[in-house]
Design an enzyme around this catalytic site. Sequence first.
Site, short mmCIF file in Angstrom:
data_model
loop_
_atom_site.label_atom_id
_atom_site.label_comp_id
_atom_site.label_asym_id
_atom_site.label_seq_id
_atom_site.Cartn_x
_atom_site.Cartn_y
_atom_site.Cartn_z
N SER A 98 67.32 43.52 40.06
CA SER A 98 68.37 44.51 39.88
C SER A 98 68.47 45.39 41.12
O SER A 98 67.96 45.03 42.18
CB SER A 98 68.09 45.33 38.61
N ASN A 99 69.12 46.53 41.03
CA ASN A 99 69.25 47.44 42.18
C ASN A 99 69.25 48.89 41.69
O ASN A 99 69.15 49.15 40.50
CB ASN A 99 70.52 47.11 42.97
N ARG A 100 69.35 49.82 42.64
CA ARG A 100 69.14 51.24 42.32
C ARG A 100 70.37 51.96 41.81
O ARG A 100 70.36 53.18 41.68
CB ARG A 100 68.70 51.98 43.59
N ALA A 103 77.62 47.97 40.86
CA ALA A 103 76.81 47.38 41.93
C ALA A 103 76.34 46.02 41.42
O ALA A 103 75.24 45.88 40.89
CB ALA A 103 75.63 48.29 42.25
#
Length: 219
Positions: free
Chosen positions: A21-23, A88
């Site tokens: 995943s991402n922030r 995102a």
Amino acid sequence: MKILITAGPTREPLDPVRFLSNRSSGRMGYALAKAFALRKDHVLLISGPTTLPIPDHVDYIPVESAQEMYDEVAHHLNQMDVAIFCAAVADYTPATIADQKIKKSEDTITITLKKTPDILGSARSLMNFGGYLVGFAAETENLEANARRKLETKLCDMIIANDVSQVVIGFDSHENEVLIVEAAENTALPRDSKEHLARHIAEIIMLRSRQKNDPAARS
Ligand code: C5P
């Protein structure tokens, strides 16, 4: 007006308990959903996992992976007047998902990733969306040039670009500072809370989408 907004990160599963995943916090997309709902527009928020409360008076579809987000967008897009792709979305996803939890064995392991579907890039070409199309661009360099390239290649009406190399704005922060890139002009919105910026962005998007439907309104 009917507005579709994608927000948050996606989670790309590796095995039953792990994901990539991402922030992204989802704050910018949720702030936009709230801003449009306050204007009494009809909002559909399609969101990856976040810790944020769902804004009032917003239809909400939770998703996890890029493919799930793609499928929900494809299903709803053509009933919309405006679509804003703020999520995102992971660019790559594991090529295979292990049925069982991957065991610790070797010192190094290799994971093969494959490209996810480009949701924004498919809106015009594969989903035949004719409404007002807005993408976001998170860049670390050449903000305007990269945003303008996205505007053209993804057939968007507007790209909202932010510089994610600055830690106080953008990903996982409460503030942002954006450059709105359209075919004919750029508009810089200075640093502000994501809530305030969202209200300003919502006003500009509604004005532009009305002008697109009625070009005489521009003069
Ligand atoms: O090309 P890039 O990923 O930087 O483009 C960012 C824009 O494209 C954002 O609006 C994002 O929500 C959207 N996007 C998408 N599907 C992807 C990747 C990005 O909709 N697979």
